[in-house]
Design a protein around this motif. Structure first.
Motif, PDB file in Angstrom:
ATOM      1  N   THR A  84       0.834  -1.201   0.000  1.00 26.72           N
ATOM      2  CA  THR A  84       0.000   0.000   0.000  1.00 26.72           C
ATOM      3  C   THR A  84       0.871   1.256   0.000  1.00 26.72           C
ATOM      4  O   THR A  84       0.601   2.213  -0.730  1.00 26.72           O
ATOM      5  CB  THR A  84      -0.954  -0.030   1.216  1.00 26.72           C
TER       6      THR A  84
ATOM      7  N   ASP B 297      -7.848  -4.299  -2.263  1.00 27.11           N
ATOM      8  CA  ASP B 297      -7.886  -5.074  -1.015  1.00 27.11           C
ATOM      9  C   ASP B 297      -9.280  -4.935  -0.401  1.00 27.11           C
ATOM     10  O   ASP B 297      -9.483  -4.208   0.579  1.00 27.11           O
ATOM     11  CB  ASP B 297      -6.790  -4.562  -0.071  1.00 27.11           C
TER      12      ASP B 297
ATOM     13  N   ASP C  73      -3.301  -1.781  -5.971  1.00 25.63           N
ATOM     14  CA  ASP C  73      -2.796  -2.243  -4.671  1.00 25.63           C
ATOM     15  C   ASP C  73      -3.445  -3.589  -4.375  1.00 25.63           C
ATOM     16  O   ASP C  73      -4.631  -3.669  -4.108  1.00 25.63           O
ATOM     17  CB  ASP C  73      -3.164  -1.198  -3.606  1.00 25.63           C
TER      18      ASP C  73
HETATM   19 MG   LIG Z   1      -2.025  -3.063   2.075  1.00 24.87          MG
END
Ligand SMILES: [Mg+2]
Ligand SMILES: Nc1ncnc2c1ncn2[C@@H]1O[C@H](COP(=O)(O)OP(=O)(O)O)[C@@H](O)[C@H]1O
Lengths: 266, 88
Positions: free
Chosen positions: A18, A41, A120
């Motif tokens: 991240t 995510d 991400d």
């Molecule tokens: Mg992460």
């Protein structure tokens, strides 16, 4: 020419996916590229807080996929940097809310408007990971110089090659040159030797990352720390610039620490 | 750790060196999905198969997984004692 889709993944959690996504997106935008960062995510939304955009969320990726909003409505524009956008993950859903084809469709819609799409990835090698790599043109694997993280990275390298999405590029994060020097941390050469993939960049362990994450300001926006410099170099390489790998040399150890090392070793 | 000590010329290897050699060992087995137990089975079966044709020195046999980049290779080094006498 559409956007290049780059997924940042790792296998192991907590190694810097991240942080890297936020900083590389910001660095690319600062270099004049139009960038969108997507948090894939699902259920563990984090990119929003690391980028400092958590107060601006109305719609998320799952809303887009389910058709409850238009893609444009889920795009959050970063007001600090021209050309930087983010699409947040859903927080109260799980990975099964999205399929790989949905990620491909979302990216295909975004491609004409952007230069870079950074994704991400969640940790693991399950569906969330599959979703994150599905639309990728290039995959960056991030790891720390630790046995467990490198092992997981190797697993991911193998999966990516099996999917025909290789060769993966490596980002080595949280390197501590002083520990390497005294023989207590895997060095870049060691990690490259065992993983046998190309190096995209090295990011040192840096307190500035924690401070900037506290503030919600990616470190590349704020200061000239070594980590910021490292992320800017990686961004330049992603743009095809030929930037040499940063030397993480440390001031040579004092005689006192040399003696401490000798004592420790024998 | 004895083997490691030998590898590093008698001195105590640094934790960095230990980490690297542990990684190399674990990765080569991860990559081909062969545990040390399965390797032993494979070795036993090799011995029994090859023994049908030639008499081998099972003690001196070496079966190893090695790698060059991401390419893994299974090598067997099997000392032969003598050819089995041909059956009539
Ligand atoms: Mg992460
Ligand atoms: N280079 C670095 N130096 C110091 N801390 C770091 C560095 N990279 C990441 N961190 C910290 O490590 C933690 C995990 O990072 P994060 O990016 O959330 O990992 P992931 O997304 O892979 O789970 C965070 O607290 C982050 O601030």
């Amino acid at each position: 020419m559409g956007a290049t889709v780059i997924t940042i993944t790792s296998g192991k959690g907590g190694v810097g996916k991240t942080t890297a996504t936020a900083n590389l997106s910001a660095a690319l935008a600062m270099k004049g590229k139009k960038v969108v960062a997507i948090d894939a995510d699902i259920g563990l939304r984090n990119l929003d807080v690391v980028m400092g955009l958590e107060n601006r969320i109305v719609y998320d990726l799952v809303n887009v996929v389910e058709g409850s909003c238009r893609l444009r409505q889920a795009l959050i524009k970063d007001k600090r940097i021209e050309n930087l956008y983010m699409i947040p993950a859903a927080q109260s859903r799980d990975k099964s809310a999205i399929r790989p084809q949905d990620m491909i469709d979302v990216c295909d819609q975004l491609r004409p408007e952007f230069d870079f799409i950074l994704i991400d990835s969640p940790a693991g090698i399950e569906q969330g990971f599959r979703n994150a790599i599905a639309p990728a043109d290039r995959i960056c694997i991030i790891t720390t110089p630790e046995v467990s993280a490198v092992r997981d990275a190797d697993r991911v390298v193998g999966l990516i090659e099996a999917e025909g999405k290789g060769p993966a590029l490596l980002i080595l994060n949280r390197l501590r040159p002083r520990m390497v020097q005294r023989g207590d941390m895997l060095d870049t050469a060691d990690v490259l030797d065992v993983l046998a993939i190309d190096l995209l960049g090295i990011v040192p362990e840096d307190e500035a990352i924690i401070v900037s994450t506290n503030r919600g300001i990616p470190v590349v926006m704020e200061n000239t720390s070594r980590a910021a410099q490292a992320f800017c170099n990686i961004a330049a390489r992603l743009m095809g610039e030929d930037v040499p790998i940063m030397e993480l040399e440390e001031p040579s150890p004092s005689w006192l620490s040399k003696i401490a090392n000798l004592v420790r070793r024998h | 750790m004895n083997l490691l000590n030998q590898l590093f010329g008698g001195r105590r290897p640094t934790s960095r060196e230990v980490a690297k050699s542990r990684l190399q060992l674990v990765l080569v087995h991860d990559r081909v999905d062969l545990s040390p137990q399965k390797m032993q089975l494979l070795k036993d079966e090799l011995i029994s198969t090859i023994s049908k044709y030639v008499e081998i020195d099972a003690e001196g046999m070496q079966v190893n997984l090695t790698q060059n980049g991401r390419q893994c290779r299974l090598t067997a080094d099997i000392p032969i004692l003598s050819a089995r006498p041909k059956r009539q």
